[in-house]
Structures are given as C-alpha cells and as structure tokens.
Design a protein around this motif. Structure first.
Motif, PDB file in Angstrom:
ATOM      1  N   ARG A 110       0.851  -1.135  -0.058  1.00 51.31           N
ATOM      2  CA  ARG A 110      -0.095   0.073  -0.017  1.00 51.31           C
ATOM      3  C   ARG A 110       0.928   1.337  -0.091  1.00 51.31           C
ATOM      4  NH1 ARG A 110      -4.716   0.105   4.532  1.00 51.31           N
ATOM      5  NH2 ARG A 110      -5.305  -1.718   3.210  1.00 51.31           N
ATOM      6  N   LEU A 111       1.902   1.302   0.867  1.00 57.68           N
ATOM      7  CA  LEU A 111       2.853   2.324   0.815  1.00 57.68           C
ATOM      8  C   LEU A 111       3.531   2.734  -0.634  1.00 57.68           C
ATOM      9  CD1 LEU A 111       4.672   1.816   4.372  1.00 57.68           C
ATOM     10  CD2 LEU A 111       2.970   3.350   3.917  1.00 57.68           C
ATOM     11  N   ALA A 112       3.705   1.494  -1.146  1.00 57.55           N
ATOM     12  CA  ALA A 112       4.634   1.573  -2.543  1.00 57.55           C
ATOM     13  C   ALA A 112       3.491   2.271  -3.682  1.00 57.55           C
ATOM     14  CB  ALA A 112       5.069  -0.019  -2.744  1.00 57.55           C
ATOM     15  N   ARG A 113       2.379   1.605  -3.537  1.00 57.26           N
ATOM     16  CA  ARG A 113       1.166   2.197  -4.325  1.00 57.26           C
ATOM     17  C   ARG A 113       1.161   3.727  -4.291  1.00 57.26           C
ATOM     18  NH1 ARG A 113      -1.832  -2.451  -2.693  1.00 57.26           N
ATOM     19  NH2 ARG A 113      -1.296  -4.163  -4.457  1.00 57.26           N
ATOM     20  N   ARG A 114       1.257   4.226  -3.121  1.00 55.36           N
ATOM     21  CA  ARG A 114       1.019   5.761  -2.952  1.00 55.36           C
ATOM     22  C   ARG A 114       2.051   6.804  -3.139  1.00 55.36           C
ATOM     23  NH1 ARG A 114       0.644  10.218  -2.506  1.00 55.36           N
ATOM     24  NH2 ARG A 114      -0.457  11.667  -1.039  1.00 55.36           N
ATOM     25  N   TRP A 115       3.659   6.002  -2.635  1.00 56.01           N
ATOM     26  CA  TRP A 115       4.495   6.677  -2.699  1.00 56.01           C
ATOM     27  C   TRP A 115       5.662   6.293  -3.797  1.00 56.01           C
ATOM     28  CZ3 TRP A 115       3.560  11.254  -0.431  1.00 56.01           C
ATOM     29  CH2 TRP A 115       3.035  11.144   0.711  1.00 56.01           C
ATOM     30  N   GLY A 116       5.564   5.229  -4.281  1.00 54.93           N
ATOM     31  CA  GLY A 116       6.623   4.656  -5.017  1.00 54.93           C
ATOM     32  C   GLY A 116       7.559   3.774  -4.277  1.00 54.93           C
ATOM     33  N   PRO A 117       7.880   2.726  -4.721  1.00 61.86           N
ATOM     34  CA  PRO A 117       8.710   1.646  -4.099  1.00 61.86           C
ATOM     35  C   PRO A 117      10.150   2.302  -3.949  1.00 61.86           C
ATOM     36  CG  PRO A 117       8.569   1.022  -6.505  1.00 61.86           C
ATOM     37  CD  PRO A 117       7.484   1.925  -6.150  1.00 61.86           C
ATOM     38  N   GLY A 118      10.786   3.039  -4.768  1.00 60.90           N
ATOM     39  CA  GLY A 118      12.080   3.432  -4.354  1.00 60.90           C
ATOM     40  C   GLY A 118      11.931   4.516  -2.988  1.00 60.90           C
ATOM     41  N   ALA A 119      10.910   5.369  -2.936  1.00 58.92           N
ATOM     42  CA  ALA A 119      10.835   6.267  -1.834  1.00 58.92           C
ATOM     43  C   ALA A 119      10.653   5.404  -0.402  1.00 58.92           C
ATOM     44  CB  ALA A 119       9.716   7.226  -2.120  1.00 58.92           C
ATOM     45  N   VAL A 120       9.897   4.382  -0.755  1.00 62.06           N
ATOM     46  CA  VAL A 120       9.331   3.553   0.459  1.00 62.06           C
ATOM     47  C   VAL A 120      10.808   2.825   0.804  1.00 62.06           C
ATOM     48  CG1 VAL A 120       7.943   1.621   1.418  1.00 62.06           C
ATOM     49  CG2 VAL A 120       7.081   3.359   0.013  1.00 62.06           C
ATOM     50  N   VAL A 121      11.671   2.317  -0.033  1.00 61.09           N
ATOM     51  CA  VAL A 121      12.958   1.379   0.367  1.00 61.09           C
ATOM     52  C   VAL A 121      13.665   2.645   1.000  1.00 61.09           C
ATOM     53  CG1 VAL A 121      14.818   0.628  -0.679  1.00 61.09           C
ATOM     54  CG2 VAL A 121      12.671  -0.051  -1.458  1.00 61.09           C
ATOM     55  N   CYS A 122      13.793   4.007   0.384  1.00 56.86           N
ATOM     56  CA  CYS A 122      14.565   5.092   0.931  1.00 56.86           C
ATOM     57  C   CYS A 122      14.285   5.205   2.481  1.00 56.86           C
ATOM     58  CB  CYS A 122      14.375   6.246   0.330  1.00 56.86           C
ATOM     59  SG  CYS A 122      15.616   7.522   0.641  1.00 56.86           S
ATOM     60  N   ALA A 123      12.944   5.312   2.826  1.00 58.13           N
ATOM     61  CA  ALA A 123      12.585   5.648   4.107  1.00 58.13           C
ATOM     62  C   ALA A 123      12.781   4.371   5.115  1.00 58.13           C
ATOM     63  CB  ALA A 123      10.959   5.829   4.114  1.00 58.13           C
ATOM     64  N   GLY A 124      12.564   3.194   4.521  1.00 54.51           N
ATOM     65  CA  GLY A 124      12.842   1.933   5.210  1.00 54.51           C
ATOM     66  C   GLY A 124      14.360   1.916   5.515  1.00 54.51           C
ATOM     67  N   LEU A 125      15.347   2.250   4.756  1.00 54.57           N
ATOM     68  CA  LEU A 125      16.791   2.333   5.177  1.00 54.57           C
ATOM     69  C   LEU A 125      16.747   3.344   6.197  1.00 54.57           C
ATOM     70  CD1 LEU A 125      18.260   1.689   1.653  1.00 54.57           C
ATOM     71  CD2 LEU A 125      18.319   0.310   3.682  1.00 54.57           C
ATOM     72  N   ALA A 126      16.229   4.533   5.950  1.00 56.29           N
ATOM     73  CA  ALA A 126      16.468   5.664   7.057  1.00 56.29           C
ATOM     74  C   ALA A 126      15.858   5.174   8.386  1.00 56.29           C
ATOM     75  CB  ALA A 126      15.567   6.929   6.503  1.00 56.29           C
ATOM     76  N   ALA A 127      14.901   4.245   8.346  1.00 55.87           N
ATOM     77  CA  ALA A 127      14.280   3.714   9.758  1.00 55.87           C
ATOM     78  C   ALA A 127      15.469   2.900  10.406  1.00 55.87           C
ATOM     79  CB  ALA A 127      12.972   3.119   9.505  1.00 55.87           C
ATOM     80  N   ILE A 128      16.046   1.947   9.427  1.00 54.82           N
ATOM     81  CA  ILE A 128      17.103   0.960   9.848  1.00 54.82           C
ATOM     82  C   ILE A 128      18.090   1.869  10.525  1.00 54.82           C
ATOM     83  CG2 ILE A 128      18.792  -0.534   9.280  1.00 54.82           C
ATOM     84  CD1 ILE A 128      16.799  -1.519   6.885  1.00 54.82           C
ATOM     85  N   THR A 129      18.600   2.960   9.679  1.00 58.54           N
ATOM     86  CA  THR A 129      19.689   3.758  10.332  1.00 58.54           C
ATOM     87  C   THR A 129      19.538   4.339  11.713  1.00 58.54           C
ATOM     88  OG1 THR A 129      20.406   4.189   7.945  1.00 58.54           O
ATOM     89  CG2 THR A 129      21.406   5.689   9.826  1.00 58.54           C
ATOM     90  N   ALA A 130      18.173   4.796  11.905  1.00 55.47           N
ATOM     91  CA  ALA A 130      17.760   5.661  13.014  1.00 55.47           C
ATOM     92  C   ALA A 130      17.669   4.345  14.174  1.00 55.47           C
ATOM     93  CB  ALA A 130      16.428   6.107  12.883  1.00 55.47           C
ATOM     94  N   GLY A 131      16.849   3.528  14.016  1.00 54.61           N
ATOM     95  CA  GLY A 131      16.871   2.436  15.018  1.00 54.61           C
ATOM     96  C   GLY A 131      18.137   1.928  15.556  1.00 54.61           C
ATOM     97  N   LEU A 132      18.974   1.573  14.437  1.00 54.42           N
ATOM     98  CA  LEU A 132      20.315   0.908  14.713  1.00 54.42           C
ATOM     99  C   LEU A 132      21.069   2.298  15.682  1.00 54.42           C
ATOM    100  CD1 LEU A 132      21.543  -0.880  11.938  1.00 54.42           C
ATOM    101  CD2 LEU A 132      20.653  -1.827  13.901  1.00 54.42           C
ATOM    102  N   ALA A 133      21.023   3.341  15.317  1.00 56.96           N
ATOM    103  CA  ALA A 133      21.622   4.502  16.147  1.00 56.96           C
ATOM    104  C   ALA A 133      21.023   4.756  17.505  1.00 56.96           C
ATOM    105  CB  ALA A 133      21.727   5.857  15.281  1.00 56.96           C
ATOM    106  N   ILE A 134      19.975   4.522  17.493  1.00 57.86           N
ATOM    107  CA  ILE A 134      19.070   4.620  18.906  1.00 57.86           C
ATOM    108  C   ILE A 134      19.409   3.543  19.784  1.00 57.86           C
ATOM    109  CG2 ILE A 134      16.690   4.998  19.939  1.00 57.86           C
ATOM    110  CD1 ILE A 134      16.029   6.463  17.391  1.00 57.86           C
ATOM    111  N   ARG A 135      19.302   2.289  19.072  1.00 62.37           N
ATOM    112  CA  ARG A 135      19.303   1.370  20.131  1.00 62.37           C
ATOM    113  C   ARG A 135      20.394   1.311  21.120  1.00 62.37           C
ATOM    114  NH1 ARG A 135      18.573  -4.511  17.305  1.00 62.37           N
ATOM    115  NH2 ARG A 135      20.748  -4.193  16.772  1.00 62.37           N
ATOM    116  N   PRO A 136      21.548   1.493  20.862  1.00 63.06           N
ATOM    117  CA  PRO A 136      22.765   1.761  21.862  1.00 63.06           C
ATOM    118  C   PRO A 136      22.474   2.797  22.808  1.00 63.06           C
ATOM    119  CG  PRO A 136      23.634   1.477  19.562  1.00 63.06           C
ATOM    120  CD  PRO A 136      22.199   1.915  19.383  1.00 63.06           C
TER     121      PRO A 136
END
Length: 456
Positions: A110-136
C-alpha cells in the motif's frame, strides 16, 4: 540466509512464466516531471548510469537487511545483563523479526502504491539507520525493544520491495540481478555475525559500540536512494514507476486461497523453517557460549551457519524445479537439521563447527520454500496470492518459537529442553514440506474443492 519477504517470488519460480508480457524497460523512458538529461549526454548513457546506480543501491540495501538481527545474537548475554532483561523478554526480542516482517511487510504494498517503491525503500533504510543508532543509547528494555522494532520495520519494507525494484529496472535480467541481491543479503548476514564481537573488543568491549557501529553502514546505504526515488514520474504519470498493483486485496481472493490444502501446507512449512532460522540467529551463539565457547568464536559459528545460504541459494532452486516433487529435498534438509540439533544436545562445544554447518544447510529450506511457492500455482496471479498467504501466515506462525525457547531456557536453566523443542519442531516441518512438495497446484484445489490430479 536470505532472506524472507511478501513480494512475488520471481526468483522462486524457475521454469514458470512470469505473467503476461510487459513492455521492454531495460532502459527506462524519460519520465514526465523528471529532470531532463544533461546537455551533451545521450539518453542511453543516462539510462545506463541510472541502472548502475540501482545496482549499487540494491547491493547496499541488501547488505543492511540482516545485520540488525545477526549482530545481536553474539552480544545478547551482555545486552541482557546490562538492561536487566529476563530470558522470556530476550525470547520476545528474538521473535520480533518474524513479527515485524509479517506486520509491517503487509503495509509495504500500500505504501509503495502511494509513494513509489524507491521512496519507500529509502524511508525504510532511514528507519534502519535511526533504529540502529538509537538502540545503543537507551537505558531500558522497553526503549531497546522500541528501537529494535523501528529497525525491523525498515527491514520489513525492504524485504517486500527489493524484488519489485529488481523486476521494474531489470525485467529482462530478474534472475541474475536477484542472485546479486540474494548474495549481498547472505553476505551481510554472515559478516555481521562474524565481526561484531571482534569489532566490539576493538572499540573498547562495550556492546553499545558493537551494535551501534552498524548504523554507519546503514547510513551509507541510504545515499543512492533519494536520487532513485525521484525517478517515478510526474503528477500526470503517477502510477508508472510504482509497484504493480498485482497483489489481490479482495476478501474473495483471500477466501479462495484458504481453501487450498497445499497453500496451508506451504504456510506451515514456511512458518516452521522461519522459526528455526530465527531461533538459530537469536539463540545459537548463546548455546555455544554456555558450553564454554568464547563470544568471538560463537559469532564465527553463527557466521558459518549463515554463509551456507550463499552457495546453496543458487543450487537449490534450479534443482527443485527439475523435480516433480520437492519432498525428497525437504526430507534431506530436515535430516541435516535433526543431526545438527542432536550434536548440540550431545556435544555442543566439541563438534561446534560441524553442528554449525549442518544447521546452515538445514536453514536453506527458505529458498526451497520460495521455489515451491512458484511451482504450486499455474498462473502469475496464483503465485502472487499464494506467496502473500504462505509468507504472511508463515511469519505469524513463527513468532512463538523463539519466545518458547527463551522461556524454557530461563525456567530450566539449561539447553536440553530448548534443543528438544527445536528438534521436535523439525518433524512437523518435514511433514508439511512433504505435503507442500507434491506435484499439484492450488488452482486445482480451489476450483474443484477436492484433491487435485497430480501434474500440470
């Protein structure tokens, strides 16, 4: 191990037609609303440059889809001690990947239909980065779990949309490009398991630095994607660069697939192999450490288990596609798993490297499951429905396994009962795989409501 996703398993269907022919998109057309090529640069040259950027983005993204999981296992003992985490809560932590992949992965189409898969992957990688930085940086169990969930949510959308990106940009090279992406995923999985403890020691011995350093790698993976996300068309062409709206969402489609016994067998097989994989990633290093193996060696043993997926992911799918029934392969992989668990029970430290290899071979049930999904349906739409049902249901089924292992470990004070549970779950996994591997299709079962005739 390569990883687990809800997208259409194009790589998992050797020998099947991938739906109706679609226009050649080897060199994407100019998109309305997108920047014009620079003066003096030919359109083919621009297209080649963009495709190379996509390859770079895919590889960097794939490398970052598992380190958040496999870097934690070798340091789980230190994390538990520092945060006051019980064995049951640690089991919850090792169950989170499957839960997040099932829940957040459902939202990805659903997110990909709304924003495009490239944008959603970009947001997902940003979430991975943020979570890994916050966790420690957190000081309590609840915050650690929340940061982990943020990371896993980003991984979930990447799991689902990476194959879609491959199909969109490389429609004529889906197999080779998916091989590159799968190899990068397996490599990231194994490297994180192998180097986390040595890197932690080099950084001063604290688990926070050892886990947090992976945020830097994830941040690098984000860099190509804002540029790729721009190439999705202007307002007048909003749908062209989005994920194809091929995943049925109607209640009728979901109801029909649940009438197939083969679909349910595949869902159970997928869920139990995912259970084994996440128990292995979350708990196997602790099994070895409790047997007297050092933390760094335990991480290397997990890396050996994970790296087995690199060659076998290329060997198993074509081999399975040549067989009318995949049951024999299911039984062989299950036998490797039972042998590995028996070794962990009897002599975990003495034969550690052998058990790691055996369990690594057994965990390659994942590419076999994807291959069977592609072979158990005649049509493209059938494969899409079967993939969505088997994987989402399977991930939900896999959630309790790591939790139960953590609870048994805490209450029994040892690994005899947890290992017995792991071995016990391998038996229904083999049984479900034998049923799922029979030469039949879900369309036959859905259309007739009875046992289908073998063959297609």
């Amino acid at each position: 191990m390569a990883d687990h996703n809800l997208a259409t398993p194009d790589i998992a269907a050797p020998g099947r037609q991938q739906g109706a022919p679609e226009p050649e998109r080897g060199a994407p057309e100019p998109e309305r609303g997108a920047p014009e090529p620079e003066r003096g640069v030919s359109q083919p040259a621009t297209a080649r440059w963009r495709r190379r950027l996509v390859v770079l983005g895919l590889v960097l993204a794939a490398v970052n889809l598992r380190p958040a999981v496999t870097s934690l296992g070798p340091l789980l003992e230190e994390v538990r001690a520092d945060l006051g985490m019980s064995g049951t809560v640690a089991g919850l932590l090792t169950s989170m990947p499957a839960a997040c992949f099932a829940l957040f992965g459902i939202a990805a189409p659903r997110l990909a239909r709304r924003w495009g898969p490239g944008a959603v992957v970009c947001a997902g990688l940003a979430a991975i980065t943020a979570g890994l930085a916050i966790r420690p940086l957190v000081g309590g169990t609840a915050a650690f779990l929340a940061a982990s969930a943020l990371t896993l949510a980003g991984i979930a959308v990447g799991n689902v949309l990476m194959p879609v990106i491959v199909k969109h940009w490389f429609p004529d090279r889906v197999g080779p490009m998916t091989g590159v992406y799968s190899m990068a995923l397996s490599l990231g999985t194994a490297v994180a398991a192998a180097v986390t403890v040595p890197m932690t020691d080099a950084l001063g011995g604290g688990w926070r630095a050892g886990l947090g350093v992976w945020a830097a790698l994830a941040a690098v993976a984000v860099l190509p994607w804002p540029m790729l996300a721009r190439h999705r068309g202007g307002d007048g062409d909003r749908g062209r660069d989005r994920m194809p709206a091929a995943v049925p969402s109607s209640k009728a489609a979901r109801t029909r697939i649940t009438k197939s016994r083969t679909a349910w067998a595949l869902a159970v097989f997928f869920g139990l192999q995912a259970t084994a994989a996440y128990i292995t990633m979350g708990w196997m290093p602790q099994v070895f450490r409790d047997a007297g193996v050092s933390a760094s060696t335990a991480g290397l043993l997990l890396a050996v288990t994970m790296v087995m997926g690199v060659p076998l992911s290329f060997v198993l799918p074509p081999l399975a596609a040549r067989l009318r029934s995949q049951g024999p392969l299911v039984a062989v992989l299950g036998s490797f798993g039972l042998a590995g668990y028996a070794g962990l029970w009897l002599a975990p430290a003495q034969g550690a490297w052998v058990w790691a290899v055996l369990l690594g071979v057994s965990n390659c049930s994942f590419p076999l499951a994807l291959t069977m999904i592609g072979m158990r349906a005649r049509t493209h739409a059938g494969v899409v429905r079967l993939s969505a049902f088997a994987q989402s249901t399977g991930y939900l089924l896999s959630i309790p396994g790591p939790l139960l292992v953590g609870a048994l470990y805490q209450h029994s004070g040892g690994w005899d009962l947890p290992i017995a549970l792991m071995a016990g779950l391998m038996v229904p996994q083999i049984a479900a795989g034998l049923l799922a591997g029979r030469d039949r299709t879900v369309e036959d079962e859905i259309d007739t409501g009875a046992a289908p005739t073998a063959g297609r």
